[in-house]
Write an enzyme that holds these catalytic residues in place. Structure first.
Site, PDB file in Angstrom:
ATOM      1  N   HIS A 109       0.840  -1.203   0.000  1.00 37.70           N
ATOM      2  CA  HIS A 109       0.000   0.000   0.000  1.00 37.70           C
ATOM      3  C   HIS A 109       0.875   1.253   0.000  1.00 37.70           C
ATOM      4  CE1 HIS A 109      -3.630   2.350   1.542  1.00 37.70           C
ATOM      5  NE2 HIS A 109      -2.623   3.182   1.774  1.00 37.70           N
ATOM      6  N   GLU A 110       1.861   1.284   0.893  1.00 37.91           N
ATOM      7  CA  GLU A 110       2.727   2.463   0.994  1.00 37.91           C
ATOM      8  C   GLU A 110       3.672   2.575  -0.197  1.00 37.91           C
ATOM      9  OE1 GLU A 110       1.735   4.592   3.007  1.00 37.91           O
ATOM     10  OE2 GLU A 110       0.497   3.296   4.237  1.00 37.91           O
ATOM     11  N   HIS A 148       1.948   4.252  -2.992  1.00 37.15           N
ATOM     12  CA  HIS A 148       1.940   5.719  -2.885  1.00 37.15           C
ATOM     13  C   HIS A 148       3.225   6.315  -3.456  1.00 37.15           C
ATOM     14  CE1 HIS A 148      -1.783   6.438  -0.774  1.00 37.15           C
ATOM     15  NE2 HIS A 148      -1.467   5.586   0.187  1.00 37.15           N
TER      16      HIS A 148
END
Length: 168
Positions: free
Chosen positions: A76-77, A80
């Protein structure tokens, strides 16, 4: 490294490298390896610092949710960071980020975690008005103590008063 066992850090680094390798193959591009840190507090599981190319993980939640961190939070990170490097400043969980989550990592584009947060909740203090009681965070409680803020009930419009009770 802050408050994290070597084995857990090793597993996180391995997951991070796997994500970057997948992205490198998918986009046929060499992305720089992000820095991994464990200096995140509160209820957030992870946070991507776009311009620093850094991911900060919550060490307490990581210890309590190892598998989910390795399989979901780290990708998820990373998504980003990749979104920022490929598209610049766009919506944090917008179409570009979603396409990386689903296309590169083959994961659902979930924007929030469902981890139990009792262990990272922080202190709360009981305040009251005429009609009910409210839990205030330590940050708000300290602002009241320093006369930097006061809080008002939306219903009865009375200023909240500290009861002297610490809830957690």
């Amino acid at each position: 490294m802050k408050k994290i066992e070597f084995e857990l850090h090793y597993q996180a680094q391995k997951a991070l490298h796997a994500c970057i390798d997948k992205a490198n193959r998918y986009f046929q591009h060499q992305f720089p390896m992000p820095l991994l840190s464990y200096q995140l507090r509160g209820k957030a599981a992870g946070k991507a610092y776009l311009q620093l190319n850094q991911i900060r993980l919550n060490p307490i939640l990581f210890k309590e949710n190892k598998t989910a961190f390795l399989e979901e939070v780290i990708p998820h990170e990373v998504a980003h960071l990749l979104t920022y490097q490929l598209y610049g400043r766009v919506k944090p969980h917008g179409a570009e980020w979603q396409s990386i989550m689903q296309g590169v990592f083959l994961l659902p584009a979930n924007t929030t975690h469902q981890f139990a947060v009792a262990s990272v909740q922080g202190k709360t203090f009981q305040y009251r008005c005429q009609c009910r009681e409210f839990p205030l965070t330590i940050r708000r409680h300290n602002k009241v103590l320093r006369n930097e803020a006061s809080y008002t009930c939306q219903k009865c419009r009375q200023t909240l008063i500290f009861t002297g009770i610490q809830l957690s």
